[in-house]
Design an enzyme around this catalytic site. Structure first.
Site, short mmCIF file in Angstrom:
data_model
loop_
_atom_site.label_atom_id
_atom_site.label_comp_id
_atom_site.label_asym_id
_atom_site.label_seq_id
_atom_site.Cartn_x
_atom_site.Cartn_y
_atom_site.Cartn_z
N GLY A 177 -2.13 0.02 12.55
CA GLY A 177 -0.80 0.02 13.17
C GLY A 177 -0.09 1.32 12.86
O GLY A 177 -0.69 2.41 12.91
N GLU B 209 -2.57 -8.43 -4.45
CA GLU B 209 -2.19 -7.94 -5.78
C GLU B 209 -2.11 -9.08 -6.81
O GLU B 209 -2.48 -8.90 -7.97
CB GLU B 209 -0.84 -7.21 -5.69
CG GLU B 209 -0.49 -6.42 -6.92
CD GLU B 209 0.65 -5.46 -6.66
OE1 GLU B 209 0.37 -4.28 -6.36
OE2 GLU B 209 1.83 -5.87 -6.73
C1 UD2 Z 1 2.00 -3.75 -2.53
C2 UD2 Z 1 0.79 -3.11 -3.11
C3 UD2 Z 1 -0.34 -3.20 -2.11
C4 UD2 Z 1 -0.61 -4.63 -1.72
C5 UD2 Z 1 0.67 -5.27 -1.23
C6 UD2 Z 1 0.48 -6.77 -1.05
C7 UD2 Z 1 1.83 -1.45 -4.48
C8 UD2 Z 1 2.19 -0.03 -4.66
N1 UD2 Z 1 1.11 -1.75 -3.40
O1 UD2 Z 1 2.39 -2.78 -1.53
O2 UD2 Z 1 -1.53 -2.66 -2.63
O3 UD2 Z 1 -1.14 -5.35 -2.80
O4 UD2 Z 1 1.75 -5.08 -2.14
O5 UD2 Z 1 1.69 -7.42 -0.95
O6 UD2 Z 1 2.15 -2.26 -5.30
N2 UD2 Z 1 -1.60 -1.66 5.74
C9 UD2 Z 1 -1.83 -1.08 6.98
N3 UD2 Z 1 -1.06 -1.46 8.03
C10 UD2 Z 1 -0.07 -2.35 7.90
C11 UD2 Z 1 0.17 -2.94 6.65
C12 UD2 Z 1 -0.61 -2.56 5.57
O7 UD2 Z 1 -2.72 -0.26 7.12
O8 UD2 Z 1 0.60 -2.63 8.92
C13 UD2 Z 1 -2.47 -1.28 4.59
C14 UD2 Z 1 -2.14 0.12 4.07
O9 UD2 Z 1 -3.31 0.69 3.55
C15 UD2 Z 1 -1.18 -0.17 2.95
C16 UD2 Z 1 -1.75 -1.47 2.38
O10 UD2 Z 1 -2.27 -2.18 3.50
O11 UD2 Z 1 -1.15 0.90 2.03
C17 UD2 Z 1 -0.75 -2.35 1.62
O12 UD2 Z 1 0.37 -2.66 2.41
P1 UD2 Z 1 1.83 -2.14 1.99
O13 UD2 Z 1 1.73 -0.78 1.47
O14 UD2 Z 1 2.78 -2.37 3.10
O15 UD2 Z 1 2.17 -3.12 0.84
P2 UD2 Z 1 3.31 -2.90 -0.30
O16 UD2 Z 1 4.00 -1.62 -0.12
O17 UD2 Z 1 4.14 -4.12 -0.40
#
Ligand code: UD2
Length: 409
Positions: A180, A359
């Site tokens: 995305g 996580e």
């Molecule tokens: C946290 C964690 C992440 C994951 C997530 C689950 C940290 C720094 N990161 O990040 O590893 O465990 O929580 O809740 O703690 N992605 C896409 N497209 C999307 C959505 C996600 O490619 O539309 C991939 C992308 O590689 C991204 C990863 O999934 O880096 C994790 O998603 P996030 O970064 O939105 O998750 P976040 O920031 O809550």
């Protein structure tokens, strides 16, 4: 036995048989002529039956060299016997060799692997700062209670580390997902990685995306390469994040065994700011989450509902690890990703989703299967966090993003 030897052997046998057959026929005709078989006659040479059955060593004559017909026949059979014995012993030796190879081959492979992964060899004449037993980091903890090192700036010598690992011909597989709108993070991720991530070592990035056309062109270092894999789009960001475990599990199973020695799995909404090198390599490597490194364990955002497979009861827990970066040996990361995929599946069947998705499962996994190396929050900081005195270098950081705008749901 090589083909040409087999051929020679069969030619010899053929001519041996031809020769002995001729002799036998000659002998038969002699016997008929002299009537000493079945007619109560005696051999023309006057030899006894015992002589025929037990030829003495004095009768070792060479066929065709002024010997009797019977002597010739016996000699030609002896040639056949010698040929047979030679052939049989050759086969025997071959079998023995094969058995030896079966026994020794696995040992040789194992030894090579061991040297590759575990031997840290230095070279005579290579100079570096003397290691001290008295001076070092005292403001942070550098060992877990199970004696796994926690890597901070000042705990390792980068020049020495690089030279030790240069001797091991290693490849580090590195996975990243960009589905995305997250493809927008790829340029910074890859460009900054090329400046700081395992520079001078072999890296193979595996990039999973639903839009291969959106992957930016980034100039890669000599030993770095990139493979792009198309994956289906998903409607929920939680499914994208959790779905990584299964894809990683399958990637390790199907492709990486002969391809890489270590693997790191990284979030894409990140950027490298400083060295991330061989000091991070280990059997099972976990990274401390930057939000909670100074929190008491009961304030960690572990999954607290007993119905979930990710449940961690109050009073338990070591550290809070991030899922934005983890790695290690292929077999270790395979076990981690397989376990998390299975646990997520059990939860999904019960219509429960762990509070922090993959996580939460990763934290549960590392609580009961302790990591062998921990990376301090230098290896994952958050752009929005204030700096602290302990974090002297920010090597890798989670960039700030507008979740509502960038996520599909
Ligand atoms: C946290 C964690 C992440 C994951 C997530 C689950 C940290 C720094 N990161 O990040 O590893 O465990 O929580 O809740 O703690 N992605 C896409 N497209 C999307 C959505 C996600 O490619 O539309 C991939 C992308 O590689 C991204 C990863 O999934 O880096 C994790 O998603 P996030 O970064 O939105 O998750 P976040 O920031 O809550």
């Amino acid at each position: 036995m090589p083909r040409h030897q087999n051929l020679i052997f069969f030619i010899l046998v053929f001519f041996g048989m031809l020769f002995s057959g001729t002799i036998w026929l000659k002998e038969q005709s002699e016997e008929i002529k002299h009537g000493w078989r079945g007619l109560g006659g005696s051999p023309p040479t006057g030899r006894t039956l015992r002589d025929d059955l037990h030829p003495s060593s004095t009768q070792t004559s060479i066929p065709g060299f002024g010997t009797s017909v019977k002597d010739e026949a016996r000699s030609s059979f002896s040639i056949l016997r010698v040929l047979y014995l030679w052939y049989a012993s050759k086969q025997d030796r071959q079998q023995q060799q094969q058995q030896q190879q079966q026994i020794t081959e696995p040992t040789i492979v194992k030894t090579e692997e061991k040297h590759k992964n575990l031997g840290l060899r230095s070279s005579p004449g290579f100079l570096y700062n003397q290691p001290s037993l008295l001076v070092g980091r005292t403001d942070v903890v550098t060992l877990t209670p199970w004696l796994a090192p926690i890597i901070w700036e000042g705990t390792f010598d980068p020049t020495l580390m690089d030279s030790l690992y240069k001797q091991q011909n290693i490849t580090i597989a590195t996975t990243v997902f960009a589905l995305g709108k997250y493809t927008r993070f790829l340029k910074d991720f890859l460009e900054s990685a090329e400046q700081h991530y395992f520079v001078g070592f072999r890296v193979h990035y595996y990039l999973f995306t639903d839009q291969p056309d959106a992957v930016p062109e980034v100039k890669l270092g000599d030993q770095h390469r990139l493979t792009v894999r198309k994956v289906p789009s998903l409607n929920r960001w939680q499914d994208i994040s959790m779905g990584r475990m299964e894809i990683l599990e399958k990637l390790i199973e199907s492709e990486l065994a002969n391809e890489a020695d270590y693997i790191f799995c990284l979030d894409v909404d990140t950027k490298f700011n400083s060295r991330w090198g061989v000091e991070t390599l280990g059997q099972a490597v976990a990274v401390i989450h930057p939000w909670f490194y100074d929190y008491p364990r009961d304030q960690f955002t572990y999954e607290r509902r007993p119905e979930s497979q990710a449940f961690i009861p109050a009073g338990e827990g070591d550290y809070y690890y991030t899922a934005a970066a983890f790695g290690g040996f292929l077999n270790e990361v395979h076990e981690l990703t397989k376990t998390c995929r299975e646990q997520q599946g059990i939860d999904a069947a019960k219509s429960i989703e762990a509070i922090w998705h993959d996580e939460s499962h990763l934290n549960k996994y590392f609580l009961y299967k302790k990591p062998s190396k921990l990376l301090s929050p230098e290896y994952l900081w958050r752009d929005i966090n204030a700096r602290t005195n302990q974090v002297r270098v920010i090597r890798f950081s989670h960039v700030s993003k507008n979740n509502a705008e960038v996520r599909p749901n």
